[in-house]
Design an enzyme around this catalytic site. Structure first.
Site, mmCIF file in Angstrom:
data_model
loop_
_atom_site.group_PDB
_atom_site.id
_atom_site.type_symbol
_atom_site.label_atom_id
_atom_site.label_comp_id
_atom_site.label_asym_id
_atom_site.label_seq_id
_atom_site.Cartn_x
_atom_site.Cartn_y
_atom_site.Cartn_z
ATOM 1 C CE LYS A 125 11.561 -3.704 9.797
ATOM 2 N NZ LYS A 125 10.644 -4.862 9.790
ATOM 3 C CG ASP A 165 8.140 -2.768 11.003
ATOM 4 O OD1 ASP A 165 8.043 -3.972 10.733
ATOM 5 O OD2 ASP A 165 8.580 -2.376 12.098
HETATM 6 N N1 GLU Z 1 7.494 -5.085 8.230
HETATM 7 C C1 GLU Z 1 7.003 -6.386 7.911
HETATM 8 C C2 GLU Z 1 7.948 -7.440 8.452
HETATM 9 O O1 GLU Z 1 8.533 -7.255 9.501
HETATM 10 C C3 GLU Z 1 6.651 -6.537 6.442
HETATM 11 C C4 GLU Z 1 7.770 -6.340 5.482
HETATM 12 C C5 GLU Z 1 7.330 -6.270 4.014
HETATM 13 O O2 GLU Z 1 6.168 -6.487 3.718
HETATM 14 O O3 GLU Z 1 8.197 -5.973 3.197
HETATM 15 O O4 GLU Z 1 8.118 -8.489 7.910
#
Ligand code: GLU
Length: 446
Positions: A125, A165
């Protein structure tokens, strides 16, 4: 074996600035108790303890120029938690005052979520202390360029694949990818959530919200219920909330609320498809829910209110972490018909709220790491599509997403020791751990 209490106090001492990480680790450790005891060989290599410690954290300064010619300073991060099962994978969050501790919990959760998908994906993240709200398009572009100028050396299709996100949508991903490409990174698969036409896959913006509905539908059927006619309260008004609402209407359920940090937009008789289309259009022009409310017949904006006070069958927290407090859980539990919580956001319920739902014994609780995995599932498909260099159709993506959400649901049910209602939190953590632990054992230390 290190007890949960020792593990938690060690994590608290080592990372005092990450309270959400303590919460996430406590939840996972609690759910994994029996399976950790049953596998001393996993204990010996300290699987959970190692998963809590990120492989690496990249932290960097981002300097950009605002429209008035002033230099602005932000902090950018990428927490590369684990690449045990595949390249680091997870979103980027741009938010005022974003804390590294928050990203640490999100990265830890992402490892379990990505493992649950059954796809070859690790967990990560990242993000920055930048708030795109109120910024001009040029400012956003300048910030994204400055951010990617720092981040680009740490990502790549087989290394780390960021996506969107909170605060990072199609526009930001476009500017981020453009910078990555100009800096010499020609691989489309280094970022997901790109727009269709230059490497993006159909349905990626809808994927988390639609996936949440496919998971909810499977859970409802598992408990011999039906979605048709259920009254659903949604928090949030971003892409997860809006697309979940659209899909709920298509499944004949009723959506009675959306919300943002200013308050809640209620529609007691349920939003119509045309209400939702208007909201999407007006939000695209920069309007917020309070400004849109007067133009929606039958809807009212309540400043400062949360969505949980109106009678509902299903609560869908789709805004942010820890938004549903113990008091909110008690409010929901006072509704006679209330029966399901489906988390569209990451860890939107506090530990006390989850405990209240679980004590009530009648509530089906669907944790975000399973229920909102649809976004990363379609990101995984986008990576495959970019590697294949073959476009996918919307119908193919939708079918694959439905199948994958059913697969995740089945894994949760099969790994839960309680069936009525199913303990999805236990099932999700155990199913993910059953993929991660043997991989760690097989790959040795380091
Ligand atoms: N931010 C999204 C999540 O919390 C997607 C993450 C992604 O597609 O890599 O899963």
């Amino acid at each position: 074996m290190e007890t949960n209490a020792t593990l938690l106090s060690r994590v608290e001492r080592a990372h005092p600035d990450a309270p959400e990480l303590h919460q996430a680790v406590a939840e996972v450790a609690g759910a994994l108790g029996p399976i950790r005891h049953a596998h001393p060989e996993w204990q010996e290599v300290r699987v959970l303890e190692r998963l809590v410690e990120p492989d690496r954290i990249v932290s960097f300064r981002v300097v950009w120029e605002d429209d008035r010619g002033r230099l602005q300073l932000e902090r950018g991060y990428r927490v590369q938690q684990s690449n045990l099962l595949g390249p680091y994978k997870g979103g980027l969050r741009f938010r005022d005052g974003l804390k590294l501790g928050t990203l640490r919990f999100l990265a830890f959760e992402q490892v379990f979520k990505d493992a649950l998908t059954g796809l070859p994906l690790g967990g990560a993240k990242g993000g920055a202390t930048f708030n795109p709200r109120g910024r001009s398009d040029r400012e956003i572009q300048r910030f994204c360029r400055a951010f990617m100028t720092q981040l680009h050396r740490h990502i790549g299709p087989s290394l780390d694949v960021p996506a969107g996100d909170i605060g990072v949508g199609a526009r930001e991903l476009g500017y981020l990818y453009g910078t990555y490409r100009r800096l010499g990174g020609g691989e489309q698969g280094a970022l997901t959530g790109k727009s269709v036409g230059w490497g993006g896959i159909p349905l990626r913006p809808e994927a988390t919200g639609y996936g949440l509905m496919y998971f909810l539908r499977a859970a409802i059927e598992q408990h011999d219920l039906s979605l048709a006619g259920l009254r659903c309260a949604i928090s949030g008004a971003g892409s997860v909330a809006i697309h979940a609402a659209r899909k709920l209407l298509a499944l004949d359920a009723q959506v009675i609320s959306l919300s943002n940090s200013d308050g809640t937009l209620f529609c007691p008789d349920g939003f119509t498809a045309s209400h939702l289309a208007d909201i999407i259009e007006r939000q695209g022009q920069g309007d917020r829910l309070d400004a849109i409310a007067p133009d929606l017949s039958g809807a009212e904006f309540r400043p400062g209110a949360k969505p949980w006070a109106e009678a509902c069958d299903v609560a869908l927290p789709c805004a942010t972490q820890n938004e549903v407090t113990e008091a909110d859980a008690e409010t929901l539990l006072r509704h006679d018909r209330f029966k399901v919580v489906a988390e569209g956001a990451n860890m939107p319920c506090t530990a006390a709220a989850v405990a209240a739902f679980s004590a009530a014994r009648r509530v089906v609780y669907l944790p975000g790491k399973a229920a909102n995995a649809g976004g990363v599932v379609v990101s995984g498909l986008e990576m495959a599509m970019n590697a294949q260099r073959e476009p996918w159709t919307e119908a193919e993506v939708d079918e694959a997403l439905q199948e994958r959400m059913k697969f995740i649901h089945r894994a949760c049910v099969d790994n839960a020791s309680r069936r009525d209602p199913v303990d999805y939190a236990e099932g999700a953590n155990v199913a993910a751990f059953r993929r991660l632990a043997p991989a760690m054992l097989a790959q040795g230390w380091g």
